[in-house]
Design an enzyme around this catalytic site. Structure first.
Site, PDB file in Angstrom:
ATOM      1  N   ASN A  11       0.865  -1.183   0.000  1.00 54.86           N
ATOM      2  CA  ASN A  11       0.000   0.000   0.000  1.00 54.86           C
ATOM      3  C   ASN A  11       0.903   1.235   0.000  1.00 54.86           C
ATOM      4  O   ASN A  11       1.449   1.608   1.029  1.00 54.86           O
ATOM      5  CB  ASN A  11      -0.898  -0.034   1.254  1.00 54.86           C
ATOM      6  N   TRP A  12       1.027   1.835  -1.168  1.00 58.51           N
ATOM      7  CA  TRP A  12       1.941   2.975  -1.300  1.00 58.51           C
ATOM      8  C   TRP A  12       1.362   4.284  -0.754  1.00 58.51           C
ATOM      9  O   TRP A  12       2.050   5.294  -0.717  1.00 58.51           O
ATOM     10  CB  TRP A  12       2.328   3.176  -2.783  1.00 58.51           C
ATOM     11  N   LYS A  13       0.083   4.253  -0.415  1.00 56.08           N
ATOM     12  CA  LYS A  13      -0.586   5.473   0.079  1.00 56.08           C
ATOM     13  C   LYS A  13      -0.305   6.641  -0.880  1.00 56.08           C
ATOM     14  O   LYS A  13      -0.194   6.421  -2.076  1.00 56.08           O
ATOM     15  CB  LYS A  13      -0.148   5.767   1.522  1.00 56.08           C
ATOM     16  N   HIS A  96      -9.771   1.074   4.507  1.00 60.57           N
ATOM     17  CA  HIS A  96      -8.523   1.327   5.238  1.00 60.57           C
ATOM     18  C   HIS A  96      -8.816   2.309   6.376  1.00 60.57           C
ATOM     19  O   HIS A  96      -9.644   3.211   6.212  1.00 60.57           O
ATOM     20  CB  HIS A  96      -7.463   1.893   4.288  1.00 60.57           C
ATOM     21  N   GLU A  98      -7.337   4.809   7.394  1.00 59.54           N
ATOM     22  CA  GLU A  98      -7.171   6.224   7.038  1.00 59.54           C
ATOM     23  C   GLU A  98      -8.422   6.737   6.320  1.00 59.54           C
ATOM     24  O   GLU A  98      -8.817   7.890   6.480  1.00 59.54           O
ATOM     25  CB  GLU A  98      -5.907   6.402   6.178  1.00 59.54           C
ATOM     26  N   GLU A 165      -5.721  -4.711  10.531  1.00 62.27           N
ATOM     27  CA  GLU A 165      -4.727  -3.653  10.743  1.00 62.27           C
ATOM     28  C   GLU A 165      -5.093  -2.858  11.993  1.00 62.27           C
ATOM     29  O   GLU A 165      -5.885  -1.907  11.914  1.00 62.27           O
ATOM     30  CB  GLU A 165      -4.708  -2.705   9.540  1.00 62.27           C
ATOM     31  N   GLY A 171       1.904   2.678  10.803  1.00 62.83           N
ATOM     32  CA  GLY A 171       2.829   3.797  10.671  1.00 62.83           C
ATOM     33  C   GLY A 171       3.515   4.195  11.967  1.00 62.83           C
ATOM     34  O   GLY A 171       4.144   5.248  12.046  1.00 62.83           O
ATOM     35  N   SER A 205       2.969  -1.610  10.521  1.00 62.77           N
ATOM     36  CA  SER A 205       4.406  -1.604  10.833  1.00 62.77           C
ATOM     37  C   SER A 205       5.103  -2.929  10.545  1.00 62.77           C
ATOM     38  O   SER A 205       6.022  -3.330  11.270  1.00 62.77           O
ATOM     39  CB  SER A 205       4.645  -1.173  12.292  1.00 62.77           C
ATOM     40  N   GLY A 226       2.636  -0.970   4.395  1.00 63.03           N
ATOM     41  CA  GLY A 226       2.676   0.443   4.039  1.00 63.03           C
ATOM     42  C   GLY A 226       4.106   0.906   3.818  1.00 63.03           C
ATOM     43  O   GLY A 226       4.720   0.637   2.783  1.00 63.03           O
ATOM     44  N   GLY A 227       4.678   1.570   4.823  1.00 60.02           N
ATOM     45  CA  GLY A 227       5.998   2.183   4.706  1.00 60.02           C
ATOM     46  C   GLY A 227       7.068   1.267   4.125  1.00 60.02           C
ATOM     47  O   GLY A 227       7.853   1.686   3.266  1.00 60.02           O
TER      48      GLY A 227
END
Ligand code: PGA
Length: 245
Positions: A11-13, A96, A98, A165, A171, A205, A226-227
């Site tokens: 997930n590159w956001k 998600h 977010e 999640e 994050g 994470s 993600g990151g």
């Protein structure tokens, strides 16, 4: 029954440019040249990067990070399920945290997004997870039950991916302990036992360091990353792709 193939969804956001996405795709493609991945690879870039992140050889598939709850029409800024499908997506991330928290997406909106995805045969990666506050108050189970209830009208025979999640792990650099993820997996598996093909992912994470233990001890079928999915190096390490020669 044999275990489903593991799934590693990036997930590159709201990160990268087309040039950066192309460079990632080139580098990942090179890596896979010498070492095909046993798991399934999915990349979810933001909409303008979908073409740049595509693999012409289809060794990974594409996912939308979001989808409109309506089919089409006067909805400035929205992207429909049909558009995602037309742009080559196989999956779409729905719900998600977010989207739920920052953009106020409700269970009702998410139900409609699921319907839109199914209409064009996009596979949903449906996200659930409790906040730190829920967790402290002992509400993890009831929150997951409520979030999973939105899947009630989704056809039980259709393949589905659910990503657990915990919001407090996204994050933050503090992933859930494998036992916590295992307990969530067990709960979700029982809440979804009426469905035929469900894969359960963990997200929050995930890193090359914690991925092996999390995967083994939690029993999850893969990760939503993600990151650590922004660099080929760490994404490939998490997905178990052999290091570049
Ligand atoms: P993270 O994000 O791996 O950066 O914690 C996961 C996600 O939000 O899907």
């Amino acid at each position: 029954m044999s275990a489903p193939r593991r799934l590693f969804a990036a997930n590159w956001k709201m990160h990268k440019t087309r040039e950066a996405a192309r460079a990632f795709a080139r580098e990942l493609g090179d890596r896979l040249e010498g070492a095909p991945c046993a798991g399934e690879l999915v990349i979810a870039p933001s909409f303008p990067l979908l073409d740049a992140a595509r693999d012409p050889r289809e060794r990974w598939s594409l996912a939308g990070q979001n989808v409109a709850s309506e089919r089409g029409g006067a909805y400035t800024g929205e992207v429909s399920a049909a558009m995602l499908q037309d742009a080559g997506c196989r999956y779409v991330i729905i719900g998600h945290s977010e989207r739920r928290q920052i953009f106020g997406e409700t269970e009702d909106v998410l139900r409609r997004k699921l319907e839109r995805a199914r209409e064009v045969r996009l596979l949903p990666i449906y996200c659930v997870g409790e906040t730190a506050e829920d967790r402290t108050a002992g509400r993890t189970e009831s929150v997951l039950e409520r979030q999973v209830a939105s899947l009630g009208e989704d056809s039980p025979g259709e393949p589905l991916v659910v990503a657990y999640e915990p919001v407090w792990a996204i994050g933050t650099g503090i992933a859930a302990q494998p036992e916590h993820a295992a307990a969530a997996r067990e709960l979700l598996a029982s809440l979804l036992s009426w469905r035929r093909q469900v894969r359960l992912l963990y997200g929050g994470s995930v890193s090359p360091d914690n991925a092996p233990a999390l995967l083994e001890a939690s029993g999850m079928d893969g990760f939503l990353i993600g990151g650590a999915s922004l660099s080929v190096e760490s994404y490939a390490a998490i997905a178990g792709i052999a290091p570049a020669a």
